[in-house]
Design an enzyme around this catalytic site. Structure first.
Site, PDB file in Angstrom:
ATOM      1  N   VAL A  44      33.973 -36.941  34.194  1.00  0.00           N
ATOM      2  CA  VAL A  44      33.491 -37.081  32.815  1.00  0.00           C
ATOM      3  C   VAL A  44      32.032 -37.524  32.781  1.00  0.00           C
ATOM      4  CG1 VAL A  44      35.802 -37.567  31.930  1.00  0.00           C
ATOM      5  CG2 VAL A  44      34.345 -39.478  32.625  1.00  0.00           C
ATOM      6  N   ALA A  95      36.235 -36.785  41.678  1.00  0.00           N
ATOM      7  CA  ALA A  95      35.308 -37.916  41.745  1.00  0.00           C
ATOM      8  C   ALA A  95      34.454 -37.924  43.000  1.00  0.00           C
ATOM      9  CB  ALA A  95      36.096 -39.224  41.645  1.00  0.00           C
ATOM     10  N   CYS A 150      36.672 -40.474   8.008  1.00  0.00           N
ATOM     11  CA  CYS A 150      38.006 -40.864   7.548  1.00  0.00           C
ATOM     12  C   CYS A 150      38.355 -42.329   7.817  1.00  0.00           C
ATOM     13  CB  CYS A 150      39.067 -39.960   8.174  1.00  0.00           C
ATOM     14  SG  CYS A 150      39.360 -40.285   9.934  1.00  0.00           S
ATOM     15  N   CYS A 182      35.351 -44.157  12.228  1.00  0.00           N
ATOM     16  CA  CYS A 182      34.891 -42.814  11.879  1.00  0.00           C
ATOM     17  C   CYS A 182      34.226 -42.848  10.504  1.00  0.00           C
ATOM     18  CB  CYS A 182      36.075 -41.851  11.879  1.00  0.00           C
ATOM     19  SG  CYS A 182      35.675 -40.179  11.319  1.00  0.00           S
ATOM     20  N   HIS A 190      38.783 -33.145  31.726  1.00  0.00           N
ATOM     21  CA  HIS A 190      39.100 -34.499  31.260  1.00  0.00           C
ATOM     22  C   HIS A 190      38.098 -35.007  30.232  1.00  0.00           C
ATOM     23  CE1 HIS A 190      41.589 -35.182  35.170  1.00  0.00           C
ATOM     24  NE2 HIS A 190      42.269 -34.551  34.234  1.00  0.00           N
ATOM     25  N   ARG A 248      40.055 -45.538  41.890  1.00  0.00           N
ATOM     26  CA  ARG A 248      41.100 -46.333  42.535  1.00  0.00           C
ATOM     27  C   ARG A 248      40.796 -46.722  43.972  1.00  0.00           C
ATOM     28  NH1 ARG A 248      44.512 -42.904  39.296  1.00  0.00           N
ATOM     29  NH2 ARG A 248      45.683 -44.134  37.798  1.00  0.00           N
ATOM     30  N   GLN A 276      37.087 -32.503  37.024  1.00  0.00           N
ATOM     31  CA  GLN A 276      37.889 -33.620  36.546  1.00  0.00           C
ATOM     32  C   GLN A 276      37.001 -34.794  36.139  1.00  0.00           C
ATOM     33  OE1 GLN A 276      40.296 -33.011  40.391  1.00  0.00           O
ATOM     34  NE2 GLN A 276      41.719 -34.145  39.107  1.00  0.00           N
ATOM     35  N   THR A 295      30.207 -39.480  44.133  1.00  0.00           N
ATOM     36  CA  THR A 295      29.994 -40.776  44.786  1.00  0.00           C
ATOM     37  C   THR A 295      28.596 -40.881  45.399  1.00  0.00           C
ATOM     38  OG1 THR A 295      31.108 -39.949  46.774  1.00  0.00           O
ATOM     39  CG2 THR A 295      32.438 -41.209  45.214  1.00  0.00           C
ATOM     40  N   CYS A 344      36.957 -38.876  16.792  1.00  0.00           N
ATOM     41  CA  CYS A 344      37.869 -39.644  15.951  1.00  0.00           C
ATOM     42  C   CYS A 344      39.300 -39.270  16.310  1.00  0.00           C
ATOM     43  CB  CYS A 344      37.603 -39.365  14.475  1.00  0.00           C
ATOM     44  SG  CYS A 344      38.806 -40.158  13.380  1.00  0.00           S
TER      45      CYS A 344
END
Length: 257
Positions: A112, A30, A166, A163, A130, A42, A110, A34, A138
């Site tokens: 996203v 992370a 399904c 989804c 990650h 955290r 790590q 920043t 789904c």
């Protein structure tokens, strides 16, 4: 964190290690984002510190069991992603330069937020261990689609869009607490760690497992280790160089050819 003007010798050593390396594996956390305005999770200003429900949303069992939690999460996403308007910073771009030099073996992130991809890191060099918020998956059949398509459905009135194949529960294609990593990505990361001659750990606490294992794997395989992080990590004693510096300031210097 120290200004790079006070880290001259260590900065020079790190740059020399990069110049001498042929196969660099980078692990980012992370901290590299920043400076793009994306908070960590955290820390004092972290996403989960300020919004405990966001951490609950990131727990698979809670997400699956609570339709109201999902509805609130979809509404927050539809109102504007936390990544909206965020751009890669000099740290991300420095790693693109490392790839341009032909030294980047694999970049494991790590994060996203998709900023490595946006900066120009190529698909074949990137492992988003990650997952990513740019897609939805789904939980029943595994169908994968762009996040934008799910958010269009939310804005059109579907509070908890199922989804379309399904009827299963949709979730961002990120790895939640209680959810297994994609084993192919983990295997690829560990193989890269065994093959590199330098591992560069950037903006990560190196406490999230199993991906933190790439550090001792690389070390045991004979690779040198450079850590760039504001705070100490459990592997500082294993590192050849530790730089408690601004990533946006330090990385462009370290990778300069």
């Amino acid at each position: 964190m120290q200004p790079i003007s006070e880290l001259g010798d260590e900065l020079h050593r790190a740059r020399t290690l990069v110049q001498e390396a042929e196969r660099v594996v980078v692990l980012t956390g992370a901290g590299i984002s920043t400076d793009s305005g994306i908070p960590d999770f955290r820390g004092p200003e972290g996403l989960w510190t300020k919004n405990p429900e966001a951490e609950k949303t990131a727990t698979l069992s809670s997400y699956v069991a609570d339709p109201e939690l999902r509805k609130r999460n979809w509404q927050r996403l539809a109102e504007g992603s936390m990544w909206e308007g965020k751009s890669p910073n000099p740290g991300h771009r420095a790693l693109v330069e490392l790839e341009r030099q032909g030294k980047l073996h694999t970049l494991i992130t790590q994060n996203v937020d998709g900023l490595h991809r946006a900066a120009g890191t190529s698909e074949e060099r990137l492992v988003e261990i990650h997952g990513t918020t740019s897609k939805v998956r789904c939980l029943t059949c595994g169908d994968l689609n762009p996040m934008a398509s799910a958010l269009e459905r939310v804005r059109a009135g579907e509070a908890d869009p199922p989804c379309l194949i399904c009827g299963g529960i949709l979730k961002s294609a990120t790895i939640s607490f209680g959810q297994n990593l994609v084993m192919e990505d983990l295997a690829r990361s560990e193989q890269a760690a065994q093959e590199c001659d330098l591992l560069l750990a950037v903006g990560s606490t190196l406490t999230v497992y199993p991906i933190a294992n790439v550090v001792p794997i690389a070390h045991q395989a004979g690779a040198r280790l450079v850590i760039v992080n504001a705070d100490p990590t459990p592997f500082d004693g294993m590192a050849t160089v530790v730089l408690p510096a601004s990533i946006s300031d330090a990385l462009p210097v370290i990778v300069a050819s």
